[in-house]
Write a protein that holds these residues in place. Structure first.
Motif, PDB file in Angstrom:
ATOM      1  N   THR B   3       0.410  -1.401   0.046  1.00  0.00           N
ATOM      2  CA  THR B   3       0.143   0.272  -0.173  1.00  0.00           C
ATOM      3  C   THR B   3       0.840   1.091  -0.039  1.00  0.00           C
ATOM      4  OG1 THR B   3       0.007   0.357   2.525  1.00  0.00           O
ATOM      5  CG2 THR B   3      -1.984  -0.895   1.110  1.00  0.00           C
ATOM      6  N   TRP B   4       0.499   2.714  -0.380  1.00  0.00           N
ATOM      7  CA  TRP B   4       1.099   3.880  -0.191  1.00  0.00           C
ATOM      8  C   TRP B   4       1.651   3.670   0.701  1.00  0.00           C
ATOM      9  CZ3 TRP B   4      -0.023   8.072   2.055  1.00  0.00           C
ATOM     10  CH2 TRP B   4      -1.230   8.126   2.336  1.00  0.00           C
ATOM     11  N   LEU B   5       1.024   3.576   1.792  1.00  0.00           N
ATOM     12  CA  LEU B   5       1.111   4.039   3.059  1.00  0.00           C
ATOM     13  C   LEU B   5       2.704   2.847   3.549  1.00  0.00           C
ATOM     14  CD1 LEU B   5      -1.091   4.502   5.710  1.00  0.00           C
ATOM     15  CD2 LEU B   5       0.496   5.847   5.092  1.00  0.00           C
ATOM     16  N   GLY B   6       2.667   1.996   3.295  1.00  0.00           N
ATOM     17  CA  GLY B   6       3.708   1.100   3.335  1.00  0.00           C
ATOM     18  C   GLY B   6       5.045   1.182   2.766  1.00  0.00           C
ATOM     19  N   TYR B   7       5.210   1.954   1.762  1.00  0.00           N
ATOM     20  CA  TYR B   7       5.972   2.838   1.395  1.00  0.00           C
ATOM     21  C   TYR B   7       7.328   2.907   2.030  1.00  0.00           C
ATOM     22  CZ  TYR B   7       5.328   2.082  -3.638  1.00  0.00           C
ATOM     23  OH  TYR B   7       5.406   1.345  -5.058  1.00  0.00           O
ATOM     24  N   PHE B   8       6.483   4.096   2.610  1.00  0.00           N
ATOM     25  CA  PHE B   8       7.353   4.646   4.132  1.00  0.00           C
ATOM     26  C   PHE B   8       7.887   3.714   4.960  1.00  0.00           C
ATOM     27  CE2 PHE B   8       4.043   7.683   3.269  1.00  0.00           C
ATOM     28  CZ  PHE B   8       5.246   8.590   2.916  1.00  0.00           C
ATOM     29  N   GLY B   9       7.749   2.572   5.123  1.00  0.00           N
ATOM     30  CA  GLY B   9       8.334   1.908   5.526  1.00  0.00           C
ATOM     31  C   GLY B   9      10.032   1.680   5.275  1.00  0.00           C
ATOM     32  N   ARG B  10       9.728   0.848   3.997  1.00  0.00           N
ATOM     33  CA  ARG B  10      10.485   0.096   2.670  1.00  0.00           C
ATOM     34  C   ARG B  10      11.204   1.535   2.714  1.00  0.00           C
ATOM     35  NH1 ARG B  10       9.561  -3.636  -1.755  1.00  0.00           N
ATOM     36  NH2 ARG B  10      11.517  -3.585  -2.694  1.00  0.00           N
ATOM     37  N   GLY B  12      11.296   4.883   2.925  1.00  0.00           N
ATOM     38  CA  GLY B  12      11.507   5.547   4.790  1.00  0.00           C
ATOM     39  C   GLY B  12      13.012   6.757   4.759  1.00  0.00           C
ATOM     40  N   GLN B  13      13.998   5.911   4.475  1.00  0.00           N
ATOM     41  CA  GLN B  13      15.013   6.556   4.563  1.00  0.00           C
ATOM     42  C   GLN B  13      15.495   7.065   3.471  1.00  0.00           C
ATOM     43  OE1 GLN B  13      17.257   6.561   7.347  1.00  0.00           O
ATOM     44  NE2 GLN B  13      15.656   5.687   8.705  1.00  0.00           N
ATOM     45  N   ASN B  14      15.230   6.600   2.447  1.00  0.00           N
ATOM     46  CA  ASN B  14      15.362   7.118   0.739  1.00  0.00           C
ATOM     47  C   ASN B  14      15.071   8.560   0.491  1.00  0.00           C
ATOM     48  OD1 ASN B  14      16.076   5.171   0.826  1.00  0.00           O
ATOM     49  ND2 ASN B  14      15.688   4.787  -0.920  1.00  0.00           N
ATOM     50  N   PHE B  15      12.955   8.365   1.034  1.00  0.00           N
ATOM     51  CA  PHE B  15      12.701   9.967   0.727  1.00  0.00           C
ATOM     52  C   PHE B  15      12.940  10.720   1.402  1.00  0.00           C
ATOM     53  CE2 PHE B  15       8.378   6.959  -0.392  1.00  0.00           C
ATOM     54  CZ  PHE B  15       8.810   6.773  -1.378  1.00  0.00           C
ATOM     55  N   LEU B  16      13.722  10.427   2.772  1.00  0.00           N
ATOM     56  CA  LEU B  16      14.117  11.454   3.907  1.00  0.00           C
ATOM     57  C   LEU B  16      15.296  12.196   3.020  1.00  0.00           C
ATOM     58  CD1 LEU B  16      12.831  12.227   6.405  1.00  0.00           C
ATOM     59  CD2 LEU B  16      14.242  10.894   7.912  1.00  0.00           C
ATOM     60  N   ARG B  17      16.196  11.113   2.969  1.00  0.00           N
ATOM     61  CA  ARG B  17      17.143  11.757   2.232  1.00  0.00           C
ATOM     62  C   ARG B  17      16.930  12.418   0.807  1.00  0.00           C
ATOM     63  NH1 ARG B  17      20.133   6.982   1.212  1.00  0.00           N
ATOM     64  NH2 ARG B  17      20.177   6.903  -0.894  1.00  0.00           N
ATOM     65  N   GLY B  18      16.006  12.118   0.286  1.00  0.00           N
ATOM     66  CA  GLY B  18      15.371  12.923  -0.998  1.00  0.00           C
ATOM     67  C   GLY B  18      14.371  14.134  -1.093  1.00  0.00           C
ATOM     68  N   ALA B  19      14.934  14.043  -0.361  1.00  0.00           N
ATOM     69  CA  ALA B  19      13.326  15.403   0.978  1.00  0.00           C
ATOM     70  C   ALA B  19      14.661  16.505   1.371  1.00  0.00           C
ATOM     71  CB  ALA B  19      12.679  15.031   1.737  1.00  0.00           C
ATOM     72  N   GLY B  20      15.730  15.730   2.089  1.00  0.00           N
ATOM     73  CA  GLY B  20      16.904  16.478   2.191  1.00  0.00           C
ATOM     74  C   GLY B  20      17.720  17.359   1.330  1.00  0.00           C
ATOM     75  N   ILE B  21      17.483  16.730   0.217  1.00  0.00           N
ATOM     76  CA  ILE B  21      17.980  17.455  -1.093  1.00  0.00           C
ATOM     77  C   ILE B  21      17.073  18.360  -1.653  1.00  0.00           C
ATOM     78  CG2 ILE B  21      19.152  16.835  -3.392  1.00  0.00           C
ATOM     79  CD1 ILE B  21      20.381  14.573  -2.287  1.00  0.00           C
ATOM     80  N   GLU B 174      14.339   9.398  -6.296  1.00  0.00           N
ATOM     81  CA  GLU B 174      13.738   8.822  -4.916  1.00  0.00           C
ATOM     82  C   GLU B 174      12.150   7.608  -5.049  1.00  0.00           C
ATOM     83  OE1 GLU B 174      15.478   6.745  -3.300  1.00  0.00           O
ATOM     84  OE2 GLU B 174      17.795   8.937  -2.612  1.00  0.00           O
ATOM     85  N   GLY B 175      11.339   8.290  -5.746  1.00  0.00           N
ATOM     86  CA  GLY B 175      10.261   8.396  -5.927  1.00  0.00           C
ATOM     87  C   GLY B 175      10.118   7.507  -7.600  1.00  0.00           C
ATOM     88  N   LYS B 176      11.162   7.862  -8.215  1.00  0.00           N
ATOM     89  CA  LYS B 176      11.204   6.983  -9.697  1.00  0.00           C
ATOM     90  C   LYS B 176      12.178   5.361  -9.141  1.00  0.00           C
ATOM     91  CE  LYS B 176      13.124   7.515 -13.987  1.00  0.00           C
ATOM     92  NZ  LYS B 176      13.626   7.230 -14.722  1.00  0.00           N
ATOM     93  N   ARG B 177      12.811   5.637  -8.098  1.00  0.00           N
ATOM     94  CA  ARG B 177      13.864   4.757  -7.566  1.00  0.00           C
ATOM     95  C   ARG B 177      12.677   3.248  -7.147  1.00  0.00           C
ATOM     96  NH1 ARG B 177      18.466   5.956  -4.350  1.00  0.00           N
ATOM     97  NH2 ARG B 177      19.203   6.274  -6.430  1.00  0.00           N
ATOM     98  N   ALA B 178      11.492   4.017  -6.602  1.00  0.00           N
ATOM     99  CA  ALA B 178      10.943   2.985  -5.730  1.00  0.00           C
ATOM    100  C   ALA B 178      10.443   1.924  -6.648  1.00  0.00           C
ATOM    101  CB  ALA B 178      10.610   4.059  -3.912  1.00  0.00           C
ATOM    102  N   ALA B 179       9.120   3.341  -7.626  1.00  0.00           N
ATOM    103  CA  ALA B 179       8.481   2.497  -8.529  1.00  0.00           C
ATOM    104  C   ALA B 179       9.219   1.989  -9.327  1.00  0.00           C
ATOM    105  CB  ALA B 179       8.791   4.106  -9.252  1.00  0.00           C
ATOM    106  N   THR B 180       9.987   2.133  -9.975  1.00  0.00           N
ATOM    107  CA  THR B 180      11.137   0.717 -10.821  1.00  0.00           C
ATOM    108  C   THR B 180      11.522  -0.167  -9.982  1.00  0.00           C
ATOM    109  OG1 THR B 180      12.583   2.238 -10.741  1.00  0.00           O
ATOM    110  CG2 THR B 180      11.457   2.356 -12.622  1.00  0.00           C
ATOM    111  N   THR B 181      11.687  -0.150  -8.515  1.00  0.00           N
ATOM    112  CA  THR B 181      12.181  -0.864  -7.933  1.00  0.00           C
ATOM    113  C   THR B 181      10.752  -2.364  -7.891  1.00  0.00           C
ATOM    114  OG1 THR B 181      13.683  -0.377  -6.891  1.00  0.00           O
ATOM    115  CG2 THR B 181      12.776  -2.673  -5.804  1.00  0.00           C
ATOM    116  N   THR B 182       9.583  -1.688  -7.589  1.00  0.00           N
ATOM    117  CA  THR B 182       8.243  -2.685  -7.284  1.00  0.00           C
ATOM    118  C   THR B 182       6.837  -1.706  -7.723  1.00  0.00           C
ATOM    119  OG1 THR B 182       7.400  -0.296  -6.317  1.00  0.00           O
ATOM    120  CG2 THR B 182       8.754  -1.600  -4.372  1.00  0.00           C
TER     121      THR B 182
END
Lengths: 254, 225
Positions: B3-10, B12-21, B174-182
């Motif tokens: 589920t899209w909420l589940g992305y934050f578990g898997r 989350g770290q990457n999103f956080l780093r990406g958001a920082g950038i 990071e979003g694109k990476r998550a998308a192509t991974t899943t």
């Protein structure tokens, strides 16, 4: 022998083809209060703006004391420090308190210390009766109070001469008195003043000389008595009568 | 399937780093844009004729061409004439130079609104032209510009997303990476959309706070109405 502070000689100002005034000469002696009257669009305000170098005349000279301020290479900022200007619309700095409005020129132009500037500014605010409003912003003051701060701001620079450009024209009638009172007191204190106004009561009472301007020319000038009671030109009489009718009924029959 | 909420578990770290950038890009781009935009606005309002024209031309060019084209010229084009930037420098520059054109217009509008009269009042007490600009015009103009200028940080934060095209590892990348991974494009992009939204809310709150803090007493009645 009275000492001239401001000498205006053969001054002309035009914007393109539009002649505002032409060949205008006027002397203001130390301690004098000169009131300039005349219909709107006559060049009264432009004359004040020329004196303050806010706009440059096309021809003629202006001397402040012994210095020709219209000469090429004059340091305008230097000159303006010595000429106080009070505007019709007050033009206070809206982002600063009354105190800081008065202080700005002291700290930034005169380079006074903050402490000395505060003392001086408070003295000027006291002089216009607004010491208790020092920390108010312009938006929190009435029009009359704003104009008095405007006067204090100009006075703080210790000017040689004060220019007033219709200082009460933007005020509600009940607020005019407090501003005129401050100006009257200034005149009594010996300040040299050049005042454009429609306040005939003030002109009659305070002016040493009244100058009647129309269409860019000085029609007539003289003492209040001469101007009100025995004007040489019918046009002067007509204008004074009309303006007195409009602005101050009680002065008419006096 | 996550589920899209589940992305934050898997992720989350990457999103956080990406958001920082993403925030970094926004901050640096905004800062460059502000400094340059202010100079452009001052040039247009108070500069000599030739400088006014120059500033006007800059604004016309940078508002008139797509940011992506500007980014590609800076990153791919300039190296051909010997000026090469790292990915992040190219991103900072493109965002900053582009934002400057918009910020200049916000500031120019409010400088004009404060008007010649305040300038005269400042000059009348003996302030020089630049003193009057610094102590009288700008303190008022910047406050006046704030409500409309607040569009710029928010717009810029979202615009930064295009820099993933030169492989800057921002939130979009990071979003694109998550998308192509899943292979779950809806979920991945929804997840970063939420992150963008949260950042915009926070930024908006910050801007509102600044607006309140800098309001001039006595003038706020108008803005609260």
């Amino acid at each position: 022998m009275p000492k001239p502070i401001l000498t205006i000689k053969n001054l002309s100002k035009k914007y393109g083809e539009n002649v505002i005034f032409q060949d205008l000469s006027l002397t203001v002696n130390e301690g004098d209060t000169i009131v300039i009257i005349g219909p709107s669009g006559t060049g009264k305000s432009t004359l004040l703006r020329c004196v303050n170098l806010l706009t440059r005349p096309n021809e003629g000279q202006i001397w402040l004391d012994d210095m020709e301020i219209t000469a090429k290479g004059t340091d305008e900022d230097q000159v303006r420090q010595h000429i106080g200007m009070v505007f019709q619309n007050f033009l206070l700095f809206n982002h600063l308190t009354a105190l800081d409005n008065v202080k700005l020129g002291l700290t930034k132009v005169k380079k006074m210390s903050d402490e000395a500037a505060t003392r001086k500014a408070m003295r000027e605010l006291t002089r216009v009766g607004l010491a208790d409003r020092a920390n108010h912003y312009p938006g929190q003051l009435s029009g009359g109070q704003q104009q008095r701060v405007g006067i204090a701001r100009a006075l703080a620079m210790d000017p040689r001469v004060m220019l007033f450009d219709e200082p009460t024209s933007a005020l509600d009638p009940e607020l005019i008195g407090e501003v005129l009172e401050v100006m009257r007191q200034l005149a009594l204190d010996g300040m040299t003043m050049l005042v454009v106004t429609h306040e005939m009561g003030f002109a009659r009472e305070v002016a040493d000389r009244i100058v009647f301007m129309e269409k860019g020319f000085i029609v007539e000038e003289g003492s209040p008595d001469e101007m009100f009671n025995h004007p040489k030109f019918p046009r002067t009489r007509e204008f004074l009568w009309k303006i007195t009718e409009l602005y101050g009924k009680k002065d008419k029959d006096a | 399937m996550l589920t899209w909420l589940g992305y934050f578990g898997r992720f989350g770290q990457n999103f956080l780093r990406g958001a920082g950038i993403t925030l970094e890009l926004t901050a640096v781009g905004l800062a460059i844009g502000f400094v340059l935009g202010l100079l452009l606005a001052l040039a247009r309002c108070f500069g000599p004729k030739w400088l006014q024209k120059l500033a006007g031309a800059y604004i016309a060019i940078f508002r008139g061409t797509p940011l992506l084209v500007q980014l590609f010229i800076i990153y791919y084009g300039l190296p051909e004439i010997g000026i090469a930037f790292s990915q992040s420098t190219a991103a900072y520059l493109a965002l900053g130079l582009n934002s400057a054109a918009y910020q200049a217009e916000y500031l120019r509008g409010s400088i004009n609104a404060i008007g010649a009269a305040q300038m005269q009042a400042g000059r009348a007490i003996g302030l020089s032209k630049w003193q009057a600009i610094g102590y009288v015009i700008l303190p008022q103009a910047l406050r006046l510009a704030l409500p409309s200028w607040s569009n710029e940080p928010i717009s810029l934060l979202k615009t930064t997303a295009i820099v993933f095209l030169i492989a800057v590892q921002d939130l979009m990348a990071e979003g694109k990476r998550a998308a192509t991974t899943t292979f779950d494009f809806v979920g991945a992009y929804l997840a970063i959309a939420v992150v963008y939204l949260l950042m915009v809310f926070a930024l908006d709150a910050l801007l509102k706070f600044i607006e309140r803090k800098t309001a001039i007493p006595g003038m706020d009645i108008e803005t609260q109405r």
